[in-house]
Design a protein around this motif. Structure first.
Motif, short mmCIF file in Angstrom:
data_model
loop_
_atom_site.label_atom_id
_atom_site.label_comp_id
_atom_site.label_asym_id
_atom_site.label_seq_id
_atom_site.Cartn_x
_atom_site.Cartn_y
_atom_site.Cartn_z
N LEU A 60 10.41 21.03 10.36
CA LEU A 60 9.39 22.04 10.07
C LEU A 60 9.43 23.17 11.10
O LEU A 60 9.25 24.35 10.76
CB LEU A 60 8.01 21.39 10.04
CG LEU A 60 7.80 20.33 8.95
CD1 LEU A 60 6.42 19.70 9.08
CD2 LEU A 60 7.98 20.94 7.56
N ALA A 61 9.67 22.82 12.37
CA ALA A 61 9.73 23.84 13.42
C ALA A 61 10.92 24.77 13.18
O ALA A 61 10.80 25.99 13.34
CB ALA A 61 9.84 23.17 14.79
N ASP A 62 12.07 24.21 12.78
CA ASP A 62 13.25 25.03 12.52
C ASP A 62 13.03 25.94 11.31
O ASP A 62 13.44 27.11 11.32
CB ASP A 62 14.46 24.14 12.28
CG ASP A 62 15.00 23.52 13.56
OD1 ASP A 62 14.63 24.01 14.65
OD2 ASP A 62 15.78 22.55 13.47
N VAL A 63 12.42 25.40 10.27
CA VAL A 63 12.16 26.22 9.07
C VAL A 63 11.26 27.40 9.41
O VAL A 63 11.53 28.54 9.02
CB VAL A 63 11.53 25.36 7.95
CG1 VAL A 63 11.04 26.25 6.81
CG2 VAL A 63 12.53 24.34 7.43
N ASN A 64 10.19 27.14 10.16
CA ASN A 64 9.27 28.22 10.52
C ASN A 64 9.92 29.22 11.47
O ASN A 64 9.65 30.43 11.41
CB ASN A 64 8.00 27.64 11.14
CG ASN A 64 7.04 27.14 10.08
OD1 ASN A 64 6.40 27.91 9.37
ND2 ASN A 64 6.94 25.82 9.96
N LYS A 65 10.80 28.74 12.34
CA LYS A 65 11.50 29.64 13.25
C LYS A 65 12.42 30.57 12.47
O LYS A 65 12.47 31.80 12.73
CB LYS A 65 12.31 28.82 14.26
CG LYS A 65 13.15 29.66 15.20
CD LYS A 65 13.96 28.79 16.15
CE LYS A 65 14.87 29.63 17.05
NZ LYS A 65 15.68 28.77 17.95
N LEU A 66 13.16 30.01 11.52
CA LEU A 66 14.07 30.83 10.72
C LEU A 66 13.30 31.76 9.78
O LEU A 66 13.75 32.87 9.49
CB LEU A 66 15.01 29.92 9.92
CG LEU A 66 16.06 29.19 10.75
CD1 LEU A 66 16.81 28.16 9.91
CD2 LEU A 66 17.05 30.18 11.37
N LEU A 67 12.14 31.32 9.31
CA LEU A 67 11.30 32.17 8.47
C LEU A 67 10.83 33.39 9.27
O LEU A 67 10.88 34.53 8.78
CB LEU A 67 10.11 31.38 7.95
CG LEU A 67 9.06 32.16 7.14
CD1 LEU A 67 9.70 32.82 5.92
CD2 LEU A 67 7.92 31.24 6.73
#
Length: 316
Positions: A60-67
């Motif tokens: 989830l942290a990676d997804v939000n970072k890439l978003l």
């Protein structure tokens, strides 16, 4: 410069094996194991809070970072970087399915965990459909049809300092809820045989070849009647003593040399050790750009390469 070989590699290794693989893999699993219906989970609708206690915290942290990275790039009209981020996000989705061990064993032994993985992955697919829209609108339409869902917008990223909170409307979340029935999965992209490169080069030409010829001809090749000069240069292939094409110090009335004589001259230079004219620096620079990976990563989160699929380190 454009290269048919790079085009085919990008389609087969990036679009097909990365982006397309993630979408097709999770949708087929949902259709086969959940009768095309999103299973119930403990996730609440809306943005998912970043909690360290969540088993998927890193995902989830990676997804939000890439978003957040994607939104920043698109706001700055850095389109190529934005496209790279999309491919990094789909690669992260593939890694999520692999690390979660999404298979029949997970479904049988940990049904609650399997349901969460399926729900979150399918919601990531819906998010990717909106992100890819500016680049490939037909792919967005195709994904939404397969999801049986309307087109959506890209959400804002979670603001710094608000991690771990349910920041309404921000960040990656659960927007397709339990009970939603998806459509029929289909391939987004198809494999292109490498043999097509030469076929398309003959049919449509090659930008790289044209650029190389233009560089060799020099700026005076166009003149007032650029097309006529270019055509004459191509037919005659007249080479001046300095190694430049006609138009750079040579006589325009100089007769063309037959191909056989030109080949004999090149062969004689090679046997005698005589140096041949150096390739223009502009051509070398352009060819180097062609060889540069069109999906070069700009993030700490890597995109799996074609070699990783061939070696089996990334499950197709």
């Amino acid at each position: 410069m454009f290269s048919w070989g790079d085009f085919i590699t990008a389609n087969n290794s990036v679009l097909l094996k990365n982006f397309g693989n993630f979408v097709n893999r999770i949708l087929k699993f949902a259709v086969a194991k959940y009768q095309s219906t999103l299973p119930p989970t403990t996730d609440s609708p809306g943005p998912l809070p970043l909690s360290a206690e969540d088993e998927d915290y890193a995902f989830l942290a990676d997804v939000n970072k890439l978003l957040a990275q994607y939104n920043t790039q698109m706001d700055a009209v850095r389109l190529r970087d934005g496209l790279q981020t999309i491919m990094q996000l789909s690669a992260r989705g593939n890694l999520y399915l692999q690390s979660a061990g999404l298979n029949n064993a997970l479904l049988a032994e940990k049904p609650e965990r399997c349901a969460i993985v399926v729900s979150r992955a399918i919601n990531l697919v819906w998010l990717l459909s909106a992100m890819v829209s500016p680049f490939m609108p037909s792919v967005e339409t195709n994904i939404c049809e397969q999801l049986n869902a309307p087109k959506r917008s890209v959400p804002d990223a979670i603001a710094t300092g608000e991690e771990g909170t349910a920041n309404a409307g921000a960040g990656f979340g659960i927007d397709l809820l339990e009970g939603h029935v998806i459509g029929k999965p289909d391939y987004l992209f198809v494999q292109i045989p490498e043999s097509k490169a030469e076929e398309w080069r003959q049919e449509f030409g090659s930008t790289a070849t044209a650029a190389t010829a233009a560089t060799a001809a020099g700026p005076s090749a166009g003149g007032k009647d650029g097309k006529g000069k270019a055509k004459a240069t191509k037919k005659e292939k007249v080479v001046a003593p300095s190694g430049n094409a006609e138009g750079e110090g040579s006589s325009s009335t100089r007769p063309a040399k037959p191909k056989k004589e030109a080949k004999k001259k090149q062969k004689g230079q090679a046997e005698s050790g005589e140096a041949t004219p150096a390739e223009p620096a502009e051509v070398k620079k352009a060819e180097a750009e062609v060889r540069k990976d069109t999906m070069e990563s700009t993030s700490e989160i890597p995109v799996p390469s074609a070699a990783s699929y061939a070696q089996g380190s990334v499950e197709p």
